[in-house]
Design a protein around this motif. Sequence first.
Motif, PDB file in Angstrom:
ATOM      1  N   ASN A 163       0.810  -1.213   0.000  1.00  0.00           N
ATOM      2  CA  ASN A 163       0.000   0.000   0.000  1.00  0.00           C
ATOM      3  C   ASN A 163       0.847   1.269   0.000  1.00  0.00           C
ATOM      4  O   ASN A 163       0.516   2.217  -0.712  1.00  0.00           O
ATOM      5  N   THR A 219      -5.953   7.469   1.949  1.00  0.00           N
ATOM      6  CA  THR A 219      -5.925   6.075   2.384  1.00  0.00           C
ATOM      7  C   THR A 219      -5.274   6.007   3.756  1.00  0.00           C
ATOM      8  O   THR A 219      -4.229   6.612   3.982  1.00  0.00           O
ATOM      9  N   ARG A 241      -9.375   2.737   2.018  1.00  0.00           N
ATOM     10  CA  ARG A 241      -8.929   3.443   0.821  1.00  0.00           C
ATOM     11  C   ARG A 241      -9.975   4.449   0.347  1.00  0.00           C
ATOM     12  O   ARG A 241     -11.166   4.193   0.414  1.00  0.00           O
TER      13      ARG A 241
END
Length: 133
Positions: free
Chosen positions: A16, A93, A116
Amino acid sequence: MSEAYFTNIRNNIIENIKDSNKSLKIAVAWFTDKKLLKVVEKLLDEKRDIEIIVFNDRINKKELYENLYYKGAKIFLSQKLMHNKFCVIDEHTVINGSYNWTFNASTNNENIQITRHHYELANNFLKEFESLK
């Protein structure tokens, strides 16, 4: 969209944060995981704006952050005991949970939640980040 993770947490964090396009705000009490530090360092090479807040104690050895600092990361040391463990990516996010960004955490029973494209939630965490600074 939110997802909870109880296994493979380090890899989910890495995937991520590598997807960031412009910024990372990381507030974790203890940040000593060299794999995570290397990914953050690489993101600095790719011109991400990165700010990090960690607790100022003997666990967070300052030499761990030297390369990050010299590559442009803004590092803040909290003088107050902190237990925060969150990261905001590109202002939309959020990674949050019990997982400290340490090698030991990768062997513990920990969790994170990744949400997100939730600007309101991210903004709440960004406000907290600023208050911790």
